[in-house]
Motif scaffolding. Structure first.
Motif, PDB file in Angstrom:
ATOM      1  N   ASN A   1       0.840  -1.197   0.000  1.00  0.00           N
ATOM      2  CA  ASN A   1       0.000   0.000   0.000  1.00  0.00           C
ATOM      3  C   ASN A   1       0.879   1.253   0.000  1.00  0.00           C
TER       4      ASN A   1
ATOM      5  N   SER B   1       0.062  -2.500  -6.745  1.00  0.00           N
ATOM      6  CA  SER B   1       0.574  -1.669  -5.650  1.00  0.00           C
ATOM      7  C   SER B   1       0.451  -0.185  -5.979  1.00  0.00           C
TER       8      SER B   1
ATOM      9  N   PHE C   1      -2.660   1.451  -5.132  1.00  0.00           N
ATOM     10  CA  PHE C   1      -2.834   1.713  -3.704  1.00  0.00           C
ATOM     11  C   PHE C   1      -1.895   2.814  -3.214  1.00  0.00           C
TER      12      PHE C   1
END
Length: 252
Positions: A206, A244, A247
């Motif tokens: 994240n 990823s 995020f």
């Protein structure tokens, strides 16, 4: 633990049997659960009336359609699944192997999305199935990127039990593999959850750089020989990085 309602816990014990069995007779539920027959009878009648269990013409029970409805709701509300799925589909098209998405749930990992391999092969993976964090590429890649203290606490407490012929059961060997995974950004498994199958996994992060999931490709081990690995590894790592980025993750 004492606050848990005994009937509810026992009912869950009955329902949990269907995680590994598609259909069960009444007597099989009694046998596998170890719960007295009269108690099982009362719970099964109630579960059937509420739609949690269905009974076919042969008297065998299976999970009811209510679970399908709940399952769709849970799946739809998992943002990571919605974000990852288009990227998983692209990866699946490129490699033709099963593609799996896993998240951590306590000391286990749980499969929350998968796209099946185009080959007729049985794999351990299935949506809702669990595996220990130490076994299988997709589970272990999450373990590798957990905070050091959390990872060490897990390693100290867990018993490494063999699941298939390649399951790692030596903690020092596992530690070395986790360190290598941190350096390389991926991990490979061979026959750790299912004999004659292999997988390659990479972590999903994240915006804080915390690992939130793992993505893997999996299939017959003959497709994961040394000469084929570099190209497959790059594709899996790229897919993980794409997810990823969605995020807010920025690679240092």
């Amino acid at each position: 633990m004492q606050s848990k309602n005994k009937t509810v816990v026992r009912s869950m014990d009955i329902l949990n049997l269907f995680l590994t069995h598609s259909k069960l007779s009444f007597n099989e539920m009694v046998l596998f659960s170890g719960i007295p027959k009269t108690s099982v009878y009362r719970m099964v009648i109630s579960l059937e009336e509420m739609g949690f269990l269905d009974k076919d013409k042969d008297g065998k029970y299976s999970l009811g359609l209510l679970f399908l409805q709940f399952g769709h709701l849970v799946a739809e509300r998992l943002d990571i699944r919605q974000i990852a799925l288009p990227i998983m589909q692209k990866l699946h098209h490129e490699v033709g192997e099963a593609v799996n998405l896993i998240v951590q749930d306590g000391k286990e990992a749980i499969y929350i999305e998968k796209l099946d391999t185009k080959q007729p092969v049985r794999l351990y993976t299935a949506i809702g199935r669990r595996s220990p964090l130490y076994a299988g590429a997709c589970s272990r890649v999450i373990l590798a990127f957990l905070p050091h203290d959390e990872r060490e606490q897990y390693l100290e407490q867990i018993e490494l039990k063999p699941i298939a012929s390649g399951t790692i059961t030596d903690k020092e060997r596992l530690r070395l593999l986790l360190e290598e995974t941190q350096r390389s950004g991926y991990t490979v498994s061979h026959s750790e959850l299912e004999n004659y199958s292999s997988a390659i996994a990479a972590p999903i992060f994240n915006y804080n750089g915390q690992v939130i999931a793992g993505i893997s490709i999996a299939g017959l081990d003959v497709n994961y020989q040394q000469e084929a690995l570099p190209q497959l590894v790059e594709k899996v790592k790229h897919a993980a990085f794409e997810i990823s980025q969605n995020f807010g993750y920025i690679q240092n």
